[in-house]
Design a protein around this motif. Sequence first.
Motif, mmCIF file in Angstrom:
data_model
loop_
_atom_site.group_PDB
_atom_site.id
_atom_site.type_symbol
_atom_site.label_atom_id
_atom_site.label_comp_id
_atom_site.label_asym_id
_atom_site.label_seq_id
_atom_site.Cartn_x
_atom_site.Cartn_y
_atom_site.Cartn_z
ATOM 1 N N LYS A 32 -9.214 -15.592 -24.049
ATOM 2 C CA LYS A 32 -8.063 -16.230 -23.366
ATOM 3 C C LYS A 32 -6.707 -16.529 -24.407
ATOM 4 C CE LYS A 32 -10.172 -17.276 -19.198
ATOM 5 N NZ LYS A 32 -9.883 -17.956 -18.019
ATOM 6 N N ALA A 33 -5.579 -16.461 -23.834
ATOM 7 C CA ALA A 33 -4.502 -16.823 -24.753
ATOM 8 C C ALA A 33 -4.088 -18.335 -24.798
ATOM 9 C CB ALA A 33 -3.333 -15.750 -24.182
ATOM 10 N N VAL A 34 -3.421 -18.585 -25.865
ATOM 11 C CA VAL A 34 -3.144 -20.071 -25.805
ATOM 12 C C VAL A 34 -2.340 -20.705 -24.747
ATOM 13 C CG1 VAL A 34 -1.363 -21.443 -27.114
ATOM 14 C CG2 VAL A 34 -3.011 -19.910 -28.379
ATOM 15 N N ARG A 35 -1.677 -19.781 -24.126
ATOM 16 C CA ARG A 35 -0.883 -20.107 -22.851
ATOM 17 C C ARG A 35 -1.638 -20.498 -21.695
ATOM 18 N NH1 ARG A 35 4.390 -18.699 -21.810
ATOM 19 N NH2 ARG A 35 4.309 -16.667 -23.054
ATOM 20 N N GLU A 36 -2.661 -19.545 -21.500
ATOM 21 C CA GLU A 36 -3.644 -19.984 -20.170
ATOM 22 C C GLU A 36 -4.347 -21.169 -20.511
ATOM 23 O OE1 GLU A 36 -6.872 -17.121 -17.626
ATOM 24 O OE2 GLU A 36 -5.750 -16.332 -19.544
ATOM 25 N N ASN A 85 1.971 -17.593 -31.332
ATOM 26 C CA ASN A 85 2.647 -17.476 -30.370
ATOM 27 C C ASN A 85 1.897 -17.816 -29.069
ATOM 28 O OD1 ASN A 85 3.866 -15.669 -28.021
ATOM 29 N ND2 ASN A 85 5.075 -15.334 -29.702
ATOM 30 N N GLU A 86 2.329 -18.271 -27.916
ATOM 31 C CA GLU A 86 1.687 -18.642 -26.787
ATOM 32 C C GLU A 86 0.745 -17.434 -26.356
ATOM 33 O OE1 GLU A 86 3.331 -21.983 -23.748
ATOM 34 O OE2 GLU A 86 4.830 -20.900 -24.630
ATOM 35 N N ASP A 87 1.266 -15.992 -26.513
ATOM 36 C CA ASP A 87 0.405 -15.151 -26.153
ATOM 37 C C ASP A 87 -0.873 -14.675 -26.941
ATOM 38 O OD1 ASP A 87 2.034 -14.980 -23.911
ATOM 39 O OD2 ASP A 87 3.517 -13.890 -25.173
ATOM 40 N N ASP A 88 -0.871 -15.416 -28.044
ATOM 41 C CA ASP A 88 -1.906 -15.219 -28.927
ATOM 42 C C ASP A 88 -3.349 -15.697 -28.361
ATOM 43 O OD1 ASP A 88 -0.432 -14.048 -31.081
ATOM 44 O OD2 ASP A 88 -0.372 -15.923 -32.299
ATOM 45 N N ARG A 89 -4.346 -15.168 -28.721
ATOM 46 C CA ARG A 89 -5.700 -15.338 -28.166
ATOM 47 C C ARG A 89 -6.442 -16.320 -28.949
ATOM 48 N NH1 ARG A 89 -7.617 -9.420 -26.331
ATOM 49 N NH2 ARG A 89 -8.919 -9.870 -28.095
ATOM 50 N N LEU A 90 -7.186 -16.921 -28.603
ATOM 51 C CA LEU A 90 -8.282 -18.013 -29.606
ATOM 52 C C LEU A 90 -8.811 -17.243 -30.491
ATOM 53 C CD1 LEU A 90 -9.011 -20.767 -29.852
ATOM 54 C CD2 LEU A 90 -10.479 -20.756 -28.021
ATOM 55 N N ASP A 91 -9.413 -16.022 -30.075
ATOM 56 C CA ASP A 91 -10.247 -15.177 -31.071
ATOM 57 C C ASP A 91 -9.183 -14.921 -32.445
ATOM 58 O OD1 ASP A 91 -8.485 -13.269 -29.657
ATOM 59 O OD2 ASP A 91 -10.199 -11.956 -29.660
ATOM 60 N N ALA A 92 -8.054 -14.514 -32.048
ATOM 61 C CA ALA A 92 -6.834 -14.510 -33.087
ATOM 62 C C ALA A 92 -6.994 -15.817 -33.867
ATOM 63 C CB ALA A 92 -5.651 -13.981 -32.577
ATOM 64 N N ILE A 93 -6.826 -16.679 -33.271
ATOM 65 C CA ILE A 93 -7.025 -18.241 -34.264
ATOM 66 C C ILE A 93 -7.995 -18.474 -34.956
ATOM 67 C CG2 ILE A 93 -6.797 -20.500 -33.637
ATOM 68 C CD1 ILE A 93 -4.682 -20.146 -31.466
ATOM 69 N N PHE A 94 -9.080 -17.869 -34.710
ATOM 70 C CA PHE A 94 -10.276 -18.094 -35.236
ATOM 71 C C PHE A 94 -10.279 -17.073 -36.273
ATOM 72 C CE2 PHE A 94 -12.205 -20.785 -32.081
ATOM 73 C CZ PHE A 94 -12.957 -21.823 -32.861
ATOM 74 N N ASP A 95 -9.793 -15.953 -36.227
ATOM 75 C CA ASP A 95 -9.382 -15.210 -37.108
ATOM 76 C C ASP A 95 -8.519 -15.773 -38.361
ATOM 77 O OD1 ASP A 95 -10.892 -13.158 -36.048
ATOM 78 O OD2 ASP A 95 -9.113 -12.023 -35.318
ATOM 79 N N THR A 96 -7.507 -16.565 -37.876
ATOM 80 C CA THR A 96 -6.699 -17.077 -38.889
ATOM 81 C C THR A 96 -7.505 -18.152 -39.555
ATOM 82 O OG1 THR A 96 -4.886 -16.564 -37.316
ATOM 83 C CG2 THR A 96 -4.411 -18.365 -39.111
#
Length: 323
Positions: free
Chosen positions: A180-184, A269-280
């Motif tokens: 799920k994306a940050v925005r959602e 970005n607000e469209d980035d997903r939580l999995d991408a944030i965990f990658d960071t």
Amino acid sequence: SGPLDKEQMQGLRGVREFLKVRTSYDVLPLSFRLVVLDNNLLIRKSLNILIQNGIVSAPLWDSKNSTFAGLLTSTDFINVIQYYCQYPDEIGNIDQFRLCSLRDIERAIGVLPLETVSVHPMRPLYEACRRMLKTRARRIPLVDRDDETGREMVVSVITQYRILKFIAVNNEQYTMLLKKAVRELGLGTYKDLATATMGSSVLDVIHLMVKYNISAVPIIDKNNKVLNLFEAVDVIPCIKGGAYDELSATVGEALSRRAEEFGGIYTCNEDDRLDAIFDTIRKSRVHRLIVVDDDNRLKGIISLSDILKYVLLYGEEDDDIEY
Ligand code: ATP
């Protein structure tokens, strides 16, 4: 609820189970160094020691009573600065203050002492996380007791950063389900953001941090574009050597004094997903993410506590923290 919700919950449950079967001790590296400061040390000297060791906080030790005496963090230095602002004539005495006088400083400026919660290193990590969220403590000392002498020992300190890193590194099979994306998710803060400009004084930014009870302020230009981030830890080099009068310098000047090894700031970005944030988080030294739009304009900010809160509490029945 759709398949995405199901997958997301599956990921969250996986991470929560992991936190319940691991201990705080598991988070610690195989070998590490812990700098503990004597409570009797001059505050001025403690600053140099932190800077020389490349750290931003340390446990304090009361050697008279052989007990753990709390944690020294950038909040303490901000308190000293507030004290200086309220009692500028005291500058000569401030130089002679010891770490054990930090409690008197809190009293003098009328701030409540931070609750020092500690956990036993062998308790489940989940417990340490819940306590962090409940108390707003951002670092928790791991305190054990020596069997023979009965004395307290500070084993280490765990932080939200270390915990999220530990989750990211060991749970890729679960974090990859968090699509799920940050925005959602509404992850982070988007209204009433505290910001400053390159021309703001360091003192102004410190007052903002105190007022909002936050530890980082995005630095923006007149078009709301993000230029940098001023963090509570950036205060430390500013007051090195007792240079309190230099706090009237600008943010721009202060940020140019950052150490060589400064890791940079992270945006998403607000469209980035939580999995991408965990990658960071897995790959970098992230302490918070600034949310920007495609033109690099400030939209919001995601702190590590926002992420930890979501990961631990979303959809929980005994959700005792407002969500
Ligand atoms: P840290 O957790 O590293 O101390 P912090 O103080 O920024 O960083 P929190 O204490 O977790 O983070 O932040 C509390 C809340 O304040 C969070 O929900 C976060 O989104 C929000 N917040 C953080 N920075 C700002 C800011 N500059 N303006 C408004 N709200 C902020």
